[in-house]
Write a protein that holds these residues in place. Sequence first.
Motif, short mmCIF file in Angstrom:
data_model
loop_
_atom_site.label_atom_id
_atom_site.label_comp_id
_atom_site.label_asym_id
_atom_site.label_seq_id
_atom_site.Cartn_x
_atom_site.Cartn_y
_atom_site.Cartn_z
N ILE A 110 0.77 -1.29 -0.07
CA ILE A 110 0.21 -0.20 0.00
C ILE A 110 0.93 1.34 -0.04
CG2 ILE A 110 -1.72 1.41 1.22
CD1 ILE A 110 -2.85 -1.31 2.42
N VAL A 111 0.47 2.04 -1.15
CA VAL A 111 1.38 3.35 -1.13
C VAL A 111 0.05 4.38 -0.52
CG1 VAL A 111 2.34 5.27 -2.57
CG2 VAL A 111 2.68 2.73 -2.95
N LEU A 112 0.69 5.06 0.73
CA LEU A 112 -0.19 6.25 0.96
C LEU A 112 0.43 7.65 0.33
CD1 LEU A 112 -2.45 6.89 2.80
CD2 LEU A 112 -0.73 7.41 4.72
N ALA A 113 -0.70 8.25 -0.39
CA ALA A 113 -0.16 9.67 -1.08
C ALA A 113 -1.23 10.76 -0.65
CB ALA A 113 -0.38 9.10 -2.72
N GLY A 114 -0.92 11.77 -1.04
CA GLY A 114 -1.82 13.03 -0.74
C GLY A 114 -1.05 14.46 -1.21
N PHE A 115 -2.14 15.38 -1.61
CA PHE A 115 -1.63 16.61 -2.05
C PHE A 115 -2.26 17.64 -0.95
CE2 PHE A 115 -2.98 20.46 -4.07
CZ PHE A 115 -2.03 21.04 -4.83
N SER A 116 -1.34 18.62 -0.57
CA SER A 116 -1.57 19.73 0.37
C SER A 116 -2.08 19.08 1.78
CB SER A 116 -2.64 20.70 -0.31
OG SER A 116 -2.74 21.69 0.24
N GLN A 117 -3.06 19.50 2.14
CA GLN A 117 -3.59 19.00 3.45
C GLN A 117 -3.69 17.56 3.40
OE1 GLN A 117 -7.85 19.24 5.05
NE2 GLN A 117 -7.19 21.03 6.30
N GLY A 118 -4.04 16.82 2.17
CA GLY A 118 -3.90 15.37 2.13
C GLY A 118 -2.47 14.87 2.23
N GLY A 119 -1.52 15.63 1.83
CA GLY A 119 -0.12 15.25 2.05
C GLY A 119 0.34 15.27 3.14
N ALA A 120 -0.24 16.34 4.04
CA ALA A 120 0.24 16.51 5.29
C ALA A 120 -0.58 15.38 6.20
CB ALA A 120 -0.43 17.80 5.92
N MET A 121 -1.50 14.86 5.74
CA MET A 121 -2.15 13.67 6.45
C MET A 121 -1.27 12.44 6.31
SD MET A 121 -4.18 14.82 8.47
CE MET A 121 -4.34 12.87 9.05
N THR A 122 -0.91 12.13 4.88
CA THR A 122 -0.04 11.26 4.44
C THR A 122 1.04 11.30 5.47
OG1 THR A 122 -0.57 11.37 2.36
CG2 THR A 122 1.45 10.43 2.73
N LEU A 123 1.80 12.28 5.70
CA LEU A 123 2.89 12.12 6.57
C LEU A 123 2.54 11.97 8.11
CD1 LEU A 123 4.95 15.24 5.26
CD2 LEU A 123 5.84 12.77 5.22
N SER A 124 1.38 12.54 8.39
CA SER A 124 0.97 12.32 9.74
C SER A 124 0.49 10.81 10.11
CB SER A 124 -0.22 13.41 10.31
OG SER A 124 0.10 14.73 10.30
N ALA A 125 -0.11 10.41 9.12
CA ALA A 125 -0.64 9.02 9.60
C ALA A 125 0.43 7.85 9.14
CB ALA A 125 -1.96 8.63 8.66
N GLY A 126 1.22 8.19 7.82
CA GLY A 126 2.05 7.27 7.36
C GLY A 126 3.28 7.07 8.49
N LEU A 127 3.76 7.87 9.00
CA LEU A 127 4.98 7.88 9.94
C LEU A 127 4.62 7.43 11.32
CD1 LEU A 127 6.82 11.21 8.97
CD2 LEU A 127 7.23 9.27 7.99
N ARG A 128 3.15 7.62 11.71
CA ARG A 128 2.64 6.99 12.79
C ARG A 128 2.36 5.37 12.76
NH1 ARG A 128 2.11 12.21 13.30
NH2 ARG A 128 2.55 13.34 15.17
N HIS A 129 2.22 4.92 11.41
CA HIS A 129 1.68 3.61 11.11
C HIS A 129 2.61 2.57 11.76
CE1 HIS A 129 -1.88 1.43 9.47
NE2 HIS A 129 -0.93 0.39 9.06
N ARG A 130 1.98 1.56 12.10
CA ARG A 130 2.55 0.31 13.01
C ARG A 130 2.81 -0.68 11.94
NH1 ARG A 130 2.68 0.65 18.54
NH2 ARG A 130 1.64 2.29 19.49
N GLU A 131 2.70 -0.60 10.96
CA GLU A 131 3.14 -1.61 9.85
C GLU A 131 3.77 -0.88 8.65
OE1 GLU A 131 0.51 -5.65 9.89
OE2 GLU A 131 -0.36 -3.89 9.17
N ALA A 132 4.93 -1.52 8.11
CA ALA A 132 5.49 -0.83 6.95
C ALA A 132 4.65 -0.56 5.70
CB ALA A 132 6.79 -1.66 6.71
#
Length: 222
Positions: A110-132
Amino acid sequence: MPLPTVEHETHASPTWSVIWLHGLGADGNDFVPIVPELVDPSWPGVRFVFPNAPVRPVTINNGVPMRAWYDIKGIALADKQDAEGIRASIAEVDALIAQENARGVPTSHIVLAGFSQGGAMTLSAGLRHREALAGLLVLSAYLPLHDTIDAERHVANHDTPLFWGHGTADPVVPLALGQQSRERLESLGYRIDWHTYPMAHQVSLPEIHDIKAWLTARFTTA
């Protein structure tokens, strides 16, 4: 229940997913038109999932309700952040990942992607996610809650490939804010594939070409 989504599958029974988060005030249809520009014949089956953010009042837009991953309370995006809204949307993204898992796509595909506020959420959720995850694709964005990321990030995604594109003339998320966010993550040991483009708050054809090459590498090196 997971958020409602717009979906596009490149083949039947996809084995990979790209969850793509839209920007403030847009919806899940926003990035559907670029899918044909991205897809390469060499790719395995991919499901593009474009979720619709919840509708909420947005302070900077006079409290008008619109689709938003969290409230924006002032011109300076990094100030007075809506931590409660951001954390609620992290949970929504986690639910979308779990939904893809239930459909047979492992988190590693799974690739998590986002633009603008969606990109901010990609970082927020992706870096905290417990599986790679397979990768994080961040466009014209910044890192929210930067003061808590060190304590809250998860080691599972410390080495996850991270593409970050930003316009040099972006009036919405200034390049300097993107650079500060990148430097904050680099100070924590993250390796970022950073790209800038002569554009405003948008996605350009050269950027799409770079995203296609980056996604191709994700799908062919697993």
